[in-house]
Design a protein around this motif. Structure first.
Motif, PDB file in Angstrom:
ATOM      1  N   VAL A 289       0.829  -1.199   0.000  1.00 51.15           N
ATOM      2  CA  VAL A 289       0.000   0.000   0.000  1.00 51.15           C
ATOM      3  C   VAL A 289       0.866   1.253   0.000  1.00 51.15           C
ATOM      4  N   ALA A 290       0.414   2.237  -0.758  1.00 53.20           N
ATOM      5  CA  ALA A 290       1.123   3.513  -0.856  1.00 53.20           C
ATOM      6  C   ALA A 290       0.953   4.299   0.438  1.00 53.20           C
ATOM      7  N   GLY A 291       1.895   5.168   0.687  1.00 51.54           N
ATOM      8  CA  GLY A 291       1.803   6.026   1.858  1.00 51.54           C
ATOM      9  C   GLY A 291       0.725   7.080   1.677  1.00 51.54           C
ATOM     10  N   GLU A 292       0.189   7.532   2.793  1.00 58.41           N
ATOM     11  CA  GLU A 292      -0.782   8.616   2.816  1.00 58.41           C
ATOM     12  C   GLU A 292      -0.284   9.619   3.843  1.00 58.41           C
ATOM     13  N   GLN A 293      -0.904  10.799   3.866  1.00 55.34           N
ATOM     14  CA  GLN A 293      -0.501  11.771   4.864  1.00 55.34           C
ATOM     15  C   GLN A 293      -0.622  11.137   6.241  1.00 55.34           C
ATOM     16  N   TRP A 294       0.430  11.159   7.004  1.00 59.79           N
ATOM     17  CA  TRP A 294       0.543  10.622   8.355  1.00 59.79           C
ATOM     18  C   TRP A 294       0.678   9.100   8.414  1.00 59.79           C
ATOM     19  N   PHE A 295       0.531   8.396   7.291  1.00 60.74           N
ATOM     20  CA  PHE A 295       0.634   6.942   7.303  1.00 60.74           C
ATOM     21  C   PHE A 295       1.671   6.497   6.283  1.00 60.74           C
ATOM     22  N   PRO A 296       2.731   5.813   6.728  1.00 58.75           N
ATOM     23  CA  PRO A 296       3.775   5.396   5.793  1.00 58.75           C
ATOM     24  C   PRO A 296       3.314   4.265   4.870  1.00 58.75           C
ATOM     25  N   ALA A 297       4.011   4.125   3.770  1.00 56.72           N
ATOM     26  CA  ALA A 297       3.763   2.993   2.867  1.00 56.72           C
ATOM     27  C   ALA A 297       4.082   1.703   3.624  1.00 56.72           C
ATOM     28  N   ALA A 298       3.443   0.620   3.226  1.00 55.58           N
ATOM     29  CA  ALA A 298       3.686  -0.659   3.893  1.00 55.58           C
ATOM     30  C   ALA A 298       3.529  -1.783   2.880  1.00 55.58           C
ATOM     31  N   ALA A 299       4.308  -2.827   3.078  1.00 57.24           N
ATOM     32  CA  ALA A 299       4.213  -4.020   2.241  1.00 57.24           C
ATOM     33  C   ALA A 299       4.407  -5.225   3.141  1.00 57.24           C
ATOM     34  N   GLY A 300       3.781  -6.318   2.758  1.00 54.34           N
ATOM     35  CA  GLY A 300       3.922  -7.533   3.538  1.00 54.34           C
ATOM     36  C   GLY A 300       2.805  -8.499   3.247  1.00 54.34           C
ATOM     37  N   PHE A 301       2.343  -9.176   4.297  1.00 52.62           N
ATOM     38  CA  PHE A 301       1.348 -10.229   4.140  1.00 52.62           C
ATOM     39  C   PHE A 301       0.245 -10.081   5.192  1.00 52.62           C
ATOM     40  N   ALA A 302      -0.983 -10.266   4.763  1.00 51.32           N
ATOM     41  CA  ALA A 302      -2.128 -10.296   5.670  1.00 51.32           C
ATOM     42  C   ALA A 302      -2.516 -11.766   5.845  1.00 51.32           C
ATOM     43  N   VAL A 303      -2.411 -12.240   7.061  1.00 51.50           N
ATOM     44  CA  VAL A 303      -2.797 -13.611   7.389  1.00 51.50           C
ATOM     45  C   VAL A 303      -4.226 -13.553   7.917  1.00 51.50           C
ATOM     46  N   THR A 304      -5.115 -14.290   7.291  1.00 57.41           N
ATOM     47  CA  THR A 304      -6.513 -14.305   7.708  1.00 57.41           C
ATOM     48  C   THR A 304      -6.866 -15.686   8.244  1.00 57.41           C
ATOM     49  N   VAL A 305      -7.451 -15.715   9.430  1.00 57.74           N
ATOM     50  CA  VAL A 305      -7.957 -16.952  10.019  1.00 57.74           C
ATOM     51  C   VAL A 305      -9.462 -16.773  10.176  1.00 57.74           C
ATOM     52  N   LEU A 306     -10.226 -17.549   9.408  1.00 58.92           N
ATOM     53  CA  LEU A 306     -11.682 -17.545   9.505  1.00 58.92           C
ATOM     54  C   LEU A 306     -12.110 -18.804  10.234  1.00 58.92           C
TER      55      LEU A 306
ATOM     56  N   VAL B 231      -1.520  -3.097  12.121  1.00 54.41           N
ATOM     57  CA  VAL B 231      -2.334  -3.055  10.906  1.00 54.41           C
ATOM     58  C   VAL B 231      -2.093  -1.744  10.167  1.00 54.41           C
ATOM     59  N   PRO B 232      -1.730  -1.810   8.884  1.00 51.89           N
ATOM     60  CA  PRO B 232      -1.583  -0.569   8.113  1.00 51.89           C
ATOM     61  C   PRO B 232      -2.955   0.083   7.895  1.00 51.89           C
ATOM     62  N   ARG B 233      -3.067   1.335   8.191  1.00 52.07           N
ATOM     63  CA  ARG B 233      -4.330   2.082   8.088  1.00 52.07           C
ATOM     64  C   ARG B 233      -4.958   1.941   6.703  1.00 52.07           C
ATOM     65  N   GLN B 234      -4.141   1.853   5.677  1.00 50.87           N
ATOM     66  CA  GLN B 234      -4.636   1.824   4.301  1.00 50.87           C
ATOM     67  C   GLN B 234      -5.362   0.534   3.942  1.00 50.87           C
ATOM     68  N   VAL B 235      -5.245  -0.517   4.730  1.00 47.77           N
ATOM     69  CA  VAL B 235      -5.900  -1.787   4.399  1.00 47.77           C
ATOM     70  C   VAL B 235      -7.156  -2.043   5.226  1.00 47.77           C
ATOM     71  N   LEU B 236      -7.512  -1.119   6.102  1.00 47.06           N
ATOM     72  CA  LEU B 236      -8.673  -1.316   6.966  1.00 47.06           C
ATOM     73  C   LEU B 236      -9.978  -1.313   6.176  1.00 47.06           C
ATOM     74  N   THR B 237     -10.786  -2.347   6.372  1.00 51.95           N
ATOM     75  CA  THR B 237     -12.131  -2.410   5.802  1.00 51.95           C
ATOM     76  C   THR B 237     -13.175  -2.547   6.896  1.00 51.95           C
ATOM     77  N   CYS B 238     -12.717  -2.804   8.128  1.00 51.08           N
ATOM     78  CA  CYS B 238     -13.610  -2.948   9.276  1.00 51.08           C
ATOM     79  C   CYS B 238     -12.768  -2.743  10.536  1.00 51.08           C
ATOM     80  N   PRO B 239     -13.414  -2.545  11.686  1.00 53.09           N
ATOM     81  CA  PRO B 239     -12.644  -2.369  12.929  1.00 53.09           C
ATOM     82  C   PRO B 239     -11.785  -3.596  13.233  1.00 53.09           C
ATOM     83  N   HIS B 240     -10.613  -3.340  13.771  1.00 55.55           N
ATOM     84  CA  HIS B 240      -9.695  -4.369  14.215  1.00 55.55           C
ATOM     85  C   HIS B 240      -9.480  -4.192  15.715  1.00 55.55           C
ATOM     86  N   TYR B 241      -9.663  -5.266  16.498  1.00 58.45           N
ATOM     87  CA  TYR B 241      -9.461  -5.216  17.939  1.00 58.45           C
ATOM     88  C   TYR B 241      -8.316  -6.147  18.291  1.00 58.45           C
ATOM     89  N   LEU B 242      -7.377  -5.667  19.089  1.00 58.29           N
ATOM     90  CA  LEU B 242      -6.293  -6.543  19.509  1.00 58.29           C
ATOM     91  C   LEU B 242      -6.876  -7.754  20.220  1.00 58.29           C
TER      92      LEU B 242
END
Length: 164
Positions: free
Chosen positions: A52-69, A137-148
Motif C-alpha cells: 500500500v502507498a503512503g498517505e498523509q501521516w501513514f507510511p507505505a507498507a508491504a507484507g502479508f495479511a494472514v486471515t484466520v476464519l 495493521v496498516p491504516r490503508q488496508v482497513l475495511t472494518c474495525p480491528h481489535y487486539l
C-alpha cells in the motif's frame, strides 16, 4: 473431514506462517468445539500479499495479511451456530504463533475484505512485513474495525517482562 479433540495441539498440523509458500492453497482444520454442544469448527487460514502507498501521516507498507476464519457450524446440519469468541480466538493465536507473533486482531463476525456481517464466522488477522515479522495493521488496508486479541479477552495489552 473427521473432527478431533478441539485442542490446538500437535494432532492438528498448523500452517507455518514463517515459511509457508504464498501461492499455496489455504489451510483447513476441522475440529469439534470443546463446548460439548455438537459445534464443529472449520478453521481456514490464508495469506495474501499487500503493498500500500503512503498517505498523509501513514507510511507505505508491504507484507502479508494472514486471515484466520473460524466457521462455527452445527455438527449434524452444517448450519451456522453461535459460539463465544474465546475458543476461535485461541485457535487464531495458535496459528499466529507459528510466525512468532504474540498478537493479532479480532475482526468479529464479518467478511474481512468487505466488512459485511457473516453469520457463523469469526475473522482474525495478523499483518507481517516482508521479513515475516508482525506489524501493526496498516491504516490503508482497513475495511472494518480491528481489535487486539489481547483486548477482547481481558489480557493486558502490554506485557512487561520481569527478571527471573
Amino acid at each position: 473431514m473427521s473432527a478431533s479433540t478441539g485442542n490446538p495441539s500437535a494432532d492438528q498440523p498448523l500452517p507455518s506462517l514463517a515459511t509457508v509458500d504464498i501461492a499455496a492453497d489455504p489451510h483447513l482444520i476441522t475440529v469439534a468445539a470443546r463446548t460439548g454442544t455438537d459445534i464443529e469448527l472449520r478453521i481456514h487460514t490464508s495469506i495474501a500479499a499487500f503493498d500500500v502507498a503512503g498517505e498523509q501521516w501513514f507510511p507505505a507498507a508491504a507484507g502479508f495479511a494472514v486471515t484466520v476464519l473460524v466457521h462455527t457450524l452445527d455438527a449434524e446440519t452444517g448450519r451456522p451456530r453461535y459460539l463465544q469468541p474465546a475458543e476461535p480466538s485461541e485457535w487464531a493465536r495458535a496459528i499466529f504463533s507459528t510466525a512468532g507473533a504474540s498478537h493479532g486482531y479480532f475482526l468479529g463476525a464479518v467478511d474481512p475484505d468487505t466488512g459485511s456481517h457473516r453469520d457463523g464466522q469469526l475473522a482474525h488477522r495478523l499483518y507481517l512485513d516482508t521479513d515475516r515479522q508482525a506489524i501493526p495493521v496498516p491504516r490503508q488496508v482497513l475495511t472494518c474495525p480491528h481489535y487486539l486479541l489481547s483486548a477482547i479477552d481481558g489480557r493486558a495489552e502490554i506485557t512487561i517482562p520481569t527478571p527471573a
